[in-house]
Write a protein that holds these residues in place. Structure first.
Motif, PDB file in Angstrom:
ATOM      1  N   SER A  24       0.835  -1.199   0.000  1.00  0.00           N
ATOM      2  CA  SER A  24       0.000   0.000   0.000  1.00  0.00           C
ATOM      3  C   SER A  24       0.876   1.258   0.000  1.00  0.00           C
ATOM      4  O   SER A  24       0.457   2.302  -0.480  1.00  0.00           O
ATOM      5  CB  SER A  24      -0.926  -0.001   1.210  1.00  0.00           C
ATOM      6  N   ALA A  25       2.094   1.134   0.532  1.00  0.00           N
ATOM      7  CA  ALA A  25       2.974   2.309   0.580  1.00  0.00           C
ATOM      8  C   ALA A  25       4.024   2.263  -0.522  1.00  0.00           C
ATOM      9  O   ALA A  25       4.361   3.284  -1.106  1.00  0.00           O
ATOM     10  CB  ALA A  25       3.646   2.391   1.942  1.00  0.00           C
ATOM     11  N   VAL A  26       4.542   1.067  -0.808  1.00  0.00           N
ATOM     12  CA  VAL A  26       5.628   0.952  -1.788  1.00  0.00           C
ATOM     13  C   VAL A  26       5.089   0.374  -3.092  1.00  0.00           C
ATOM     14  O   VAL A  26       4.639  -0.762  -3.135  1.00  0.00           O
ATOM     15  CB  VAL A  26       6.759   0.043  -1.249  1.00  0.00           C
ATOM     16  N   LEU A  27       5.133   1.174  -4.132  1.00  0.00           N
ATOM     17  CA  LEU A  27       4.640   0.689  -5.423  1.00  0.00           C
ATOM     18  C   LEU A  27       5.739  -0.083  -6.143  1.00  0.00           C
ATOM     19  O   LEU A  27       5.468  -0.979  -6.931  1.00  0.00           O
ATOM     20  CB  LEU A  27       4.173   1.864  -6.282  1.00  0.00           C
ATOM     21  N   LYS A  28       6.983   0.302  -5.908  1.00  0.00           N
ATOM     22  CA  LYS A  28       8.108  -0.391  -6.536  1.00  0.00           C
ATOM     23  C   LYS A  28       9.272  -0.387  -5.560  1.00  0.00           C
ATOM     24  O   LYS A  28       9.697   0.686  -5.118  1.00  0.00           O
ATOM     25  CB  LYS A  28       8.506   0.367  -7.820  1.00  0.00           C
ATOM     26  N   GLY A  29       9.750  -1.569  -5.204  1.00  0.00           N
ATOM     27  CA  GLY A  29      10.916  -1.662  -4.329  1.00  0.00           C
ATOM     28  C   GLY A  29      12.158  -1.878  -5.184  1.00  0.00           C
ATOM     29  O   GLY A  29      12.343  -1.218  -6.212  1.00  0.00           O
ATOM     30  N   ILE A  36       9.560   3.491  -5.785  1.00  0.00           N
ATOM     31  CA  ILE A  36       8.403   4.403  -5.759  1.00  0.00           C
ATOM     32  C   ILE A  36       7.626   4.147  -4.472  1.00  0.00           C
ATOM     33  O   ILE A  36       7.288   2.998  -4.176  1.00  0.00           O
ATOM     34  CB  ILE A  36       7.440   4.143  -6.936  1.00  0.00           C
ATOM     35  N   PHE A  37       7.395   5.189  -3.714  1.00  0.00           N
ATOM     36  CA  PHE A  37       6.483   5.027  -2.580  1.00  0.00           C
ATOM     37  C   PHE A  37       5.541   6.208  -2.527  1.00  0.00           C
ATOM     38  O   PHE A  37       5.845   7.286  -3.018  1.00  0.00           O
ATOM     39  CB  PHE A  37       7.228   4.819  -1.260  1.00  0.00           C
ATOM     40  N   ARG A  38       4.382   5.958  -1.954  1.00  0.00           N
ATOM     41  CA  ARG A  38       3.373   7.015  -1.869  1.00  0.00           C
ATOM     42  C   ARG A  38       3.746   8.042  -0.817  1.00  0.00           C
ATOM     43  O   ARG A  38       4.430   7.722   0.153  1.00  0.00           O
ATOM     44  CB  ARG A  38       2.024   6.413  -1.466  1.00  0.00           C
TER      45      ARG A  38
END
Ligand code: ADP
Ligand code: MG
Length: 337
Positions: A24-29, A36-38
């Motif tokens: 939910s917070a990290v779109l791409k690790g 990418i994180f929100r």
């Protein structure tokens, strides 16, 4: 000689160990050009970084890789804790020298991942290169509600000064690792708290969050360079002075004996020894009891009042002798030159 690992292989290893992340917070690790994180709806991001250079900040000669992995992260978590924040994401950039074998790197990265998962902090990226020397650079991002962040510049005269645990332990632990022959007649178990403090320091994240949320703390920072120096930072930034009560400085029971062996003064080590990673903070005037009760309700009883903030500037150590100015330094023990 080149050792048997490739950078790609290691990144796969780190990614695998990084485990699951909060989607939910990290779109791409790990895996793309950027992580990418929100953004967050409320509060602030805190961001900190520390660099550890072999033979300057640590020695592989006595530091087990697993514990060095933990410490690489802990020193950064401690900075987040010192502002009342919760760690969320980590980036790790490393230069690895050719004499490191895969097993060493594996154990080190297990230590990294272990402490990150204990703190629910996700490894979301980094960089990996070969270098002439082992260098470890970690970035941690944390979060805190705006009104719970504690700065260094908010100490006021009349406030009492506290530390969250024994002082001088890590410096003593380092000396034990450096000069093991001096301590061969000591029981290993008795020295363990000092060794742990140097090899595997605990970042006081839970306490930092509690102190921030209490609203009762003036200024705070973590103890990385010794109270004489760290308190001087708070004093400089808050435009105040401080007095430290030499007799009240907490230390492990074994510290005095270890200092005898090292021909060092225990008080000197407590005020000038670095890397304890305990928290140093002031409590708003008249709020001491309220804070102690609040912490006690959360199971924290081991904080120690060690001084007070005064008008003026500088940091003075009070002992049975005349007060000594110790800001940004150790103090010269009488008789030791
Ligand atoms: P680039 O060439 O774009 O910098 P890299 O090959 O260095 O890409 O990295 C590929 C992915 O692996 C990226 O997501 C990066 O963040 C991640 N990565 C590389 N090294 C590390 C490391 N030491 N720890 C965690 N993630 C890493
Ligand atoms: Mg890269």
């Amino acid at each position: 000689m080149q050792n048997e690992w490739s950078e790609l292989e290691l990144i796969d290893l780190f990614a695998e160990k990084a485990g699951s992340i909060d989607k939910s917070a990290v779109l791409k690790g790990i895996g793309d050009d950027c992580a990418i994180f929100r953004g967050i709806d409320e509060g602030c991001w805190l961001i900190t970084t520390d660099i550890l250079v072999e033979d300057t900040h640590f020695s592989r000669a006595w530091h087990p890789p697993h514990l060095l992995g933990r410490k690489s992260i802990a020193v950064n978590l401690s900075d987040i804790a010192a502002m009342g924040g919760k760690p969320r994401f980590a980036l790790m950039s490393i230069a690895l020298s050719d004499d490191l074998d895969k097993e060493w790197i594996d154990k080190w990265s297990e230590g990294v991942q272990e402490i990150l998962s204990e703190h629910k902090c996700a490894l979301i990226g980094g960089d990996t290169a070969r270098g002439s020397q082992l260098v470890i650079n970690i970035v941690i991002l944390g979060v805190a509600p705006d009104d719970q962040i504690v700065l260094r510049n908010a100490a006021a005269p009349g406030e009492n000064i506290y530390v969250s645990g024994p002082l001088g332990s890590a410096a003593a632990g380092l000396e034990i690792c450096r000069q093991p022959a001096l301590f061969k007649n000591f029981e290993k178990q008795a020295l363990q708290p000092l060794l742990d403090s140097h090899l595997n320091p605990e970042a006081r994240v839970e306490l930092g969050v509690l102190l921030g949320s209490s609203g009762l703390v003036g200024a705070m920072q973590d103890l990385s360079d010794g109270i004489a120096t760290d308190l001087a930072h708070i004093c400089d930034q808050s435009k105040v002075g401080a007095e430290i009560y030499g007799e009240r400085l907490p230390g492990e029971d074994i510290l005095e004996q270890v200092c005898l062996e090292l021909q060092m003064d225990a008080t000197y080590l407590k005020i000038s020894g670095g890397e304890d990673y305990e928290l140093l903070f002031t409590v708003r005037q008249g709020k001491d009891e309220e804070l102690l009760n609040f912490l006690g309700d959360h199971g924290i009883k081991d904080i120690h009042r060690v001084g007070r903030i005064v008008k003026g500037k500088g940091v003075r150590l009070l002992t049975e002798h005349a007060p000594v100015d110790v800001a940004f330094q150790g103090y010269q023990h009488r008789g030791s030159g």
